[in-house]
Design a protein around this motif. Structure first.
Motif, short mmCIF file in Angstrom:
data_model
loop_
_atom_site.label_atom_id
_atom_site.label_comp_id
_atom_site.label_asym_id
_atom_site.label_seq_id
_atom_site.Cartn_x
_atom_site.Cartn_y
_atom_site.Cartn_z
N THR A 185 1.36 38.12 -17.27
CA THR A 185 2.50 38.70 -16.58
C THR A 185 2.87 40.03 -17.25
OG1 THR A 185 3.97 37.39 -17.99
CG2 THR A 185 3.46 36.52 -15.81
N ALA A 186 3.43 40.91 -16.45
CA ALA A 186 3.91 42.19 -16.96
C ALA A 186 5.43 42.23 -16.80
CB ALA A 186 3.23 43.34 -16.21
N SER A 187 5.96 43.35 -16.38
CA SER A 187 7.40 43.44 -16.20
C SER A 187 7.82 42.63 -14.98
CB SER A 187 7.82 44.90 -16.02
OG SER A 187 7.20 45.46 -14.89
N HIS A 194 0.36 28.22 -26.92
CA HIS A 194 0.15 29.38 -27.79
C HIS A 194 0.37 30.68 -27.03
CE1 HIS A 194 -1.47 31.70 -31.11
NE2 HIS A 194 -2.31 32.29 -30.28
N LYS A 195 -0.15 30.76 -25.80
CA LYS A 195 0.00 31.98 -25.01
C LYS A 195 1.46 32.18 -24.61
CE LYS A 195 -4.25 33.39 -24.99
NZ LYS A 195 -4.60 34.64 -25.69
N VAL A 238 7.56 28.72 -18.60
CA VAL A 238 6.50 28.19 -17.75
C VAL A 238 5.17 28.86 -18.08
CG1 VAL A 238 8.07 27.60 -15.89
CG2 VAL A 238 6.99 29.84 -15.88
N VAL A 239 4.12 28.13 -17.87
CA VAL A 239 2.78 28.68 -18.11
C VAL A 239 2.49 29.79 -17.12
CG1 VAL A 239 0.30 28.18 -18.18
CG2 VAL A 239 1.94 26.52 -19.11
N ALA A 240 2.77 29.55 -15.84
CA ALA A 240 2.41 30.53 -14.82
C ALA A 240 3.49 30.64 -13.75
CB ALA A 240 1.08 30.15 -14.18
N PHE A 254 1.59 33.66 -17.63
CA PHE A 254 0.55 34.15 -16.73
C PHE A 254 1.05 34.24 -15.29
CE2 PHE A 254 -1.79 31.66 -20.01
CZ PHE A 254 -2.53 32.69 -20.58
N ILE A 255 0.30 34.98 -14.50
CA ILE A 255 0.44 34.94 -13.04
C ILE A 255 -0.39 33.75 -12.55
CG2 ILE A 255 -0.01 36.18 -10.89
CD1 ILE A 255 0.16 38.78 -12.57
N TYR A 256 0.14 33.02 -11.59
CA TYR A 256 -0.60 31.86 -11.07
C TYR A 256 -1.69 32.35 -10.12
CZ TYR A 256 -1.51 27.13 -9.41
OH TYR A 256 -2.09 25.91 -9.12
#
Length: 271
Positions: free
Chosen positions: A81-83, A142-143, A263-265, A115-117
């Motif tokens: 993910t970014a902004s 970790h991410k 959340v992960v994604a 992340f992005i899903y």
């Protein structure tokens, strides 16, 4: 009682309501013991042998990845993910709240997604959730921890609850697996029994977006006093945010001052 006392000695982060697996893992790692130099050397040598014997292929491209789940090339290409909106984590052109959150503020106060899903993150989440690849929980934690940085200033980590029937069917709660590792990385206590899912709702993926809010109404319960606390709710995927919003409402009714989503994604807008 004796086992519980020993568990507390080995688990300073207070992971509650999950299992003694966390204690067993901590104890077996040896990190809580004062080891002699000779024993440390022996364990280091044993680690090298174990890494050689357990060398594996990347889950995505099958290239050699040593003792890692993903090779460096695949890991570097995961859609991070970014902004985006700091409240709902939808991608945008800036880091200010989006129009939707301003017009109709959700019950949660912030969201952070690693992340992005999108592929291959979606495939990896499915491998954890439905394929039992529990080692991926550590990678995701970790991410997400890297993404949080110094923003992980909460009082308590809580995994999004599964209904007992769904938990019995799956055998584990993927959110709790991720939350357990996040608790160890951040040093923030986790409580997997704080919230309960009291309605076995229809899976959100089976419903159109507009029906998801109604599907989650009164799906959760929390009897603990959270007065003034800041709580981080951990889940794998945030789509419409309806489930996390309902759980945030439940936590705030129990006194929580702030609720964040980790959340992960995050599913992109319109997907």
């Amino acid at each position: 009682m004796r086992a519980r006392r020993r568990w507390r000695e080995f688990d300073p982060h207070g992971i509650r309501g999950y299992s003694l697996l966390a204690w067993a893992t901590s104890a077996s790692s040896g990190k809580h013991f004062h080891l002699s130099i000779s024993l440390r050397t022996f364990l280091h040598f044993g680690t090298k042998i174990r890494q050689a014997l357990l060398a594996q292929d990347c889950l995505l491209c099958q290239a050699a990845s040593g003792d890692r789940l993903l090779c460096p090339a695949c890991e570097s290409e995961l859609p991070s993910t970014a902004s985006g909106c700091p409240r709902c984590a939808l991608a945008g052109s800036s880091d200010v709240e989006c129009g939707a959150c301003i017009a109709d503020p959700p019950h949660y106060d912030a969201s952070c997604a690693a992340f992005i899903y999108a592929y291959p993150v979606d495939a990896l989440i499915q491998a954890l959730k439905y394929g039992g690849q529990l080692a991926l929980a550590g990678l995701f934690a970790h991410k997400l921890y890297q993404r949080l940085g110094k923003a992980a200033g909460v009082d308590l980590i809580v995994p999004l609850p599964l209904h007992p029937a769904r938990l019995a069917e799956r055998g584990f709660n993927q959110a709790a697996e991720i939350a357990k590792d996040l608790s160890r990385l951040t040093g923030v206590s986790m409580d997997a029994q704080l919230g309960r899912r009291v309605r076995n709702t229809t899976p959100q993926t089976d419903l159109p977006w507009r029906a998801r809010v109604a599907n989650m109404r009164q799906a959760f319960a929390c009897e603990q006093d959270l007065s003034g606390m800041s709580v981080a709710v951990v889940d794998d995927v945030m789509t419409t945010g309806a489930t996390l919003n309902e759980f945030a409402l439940t936590l705030k009714r129990s006194g929580a001052a702030r609720v964040e989503n980790w959340v992960v994604a995050r599913t992109p807008r319109g997907v």
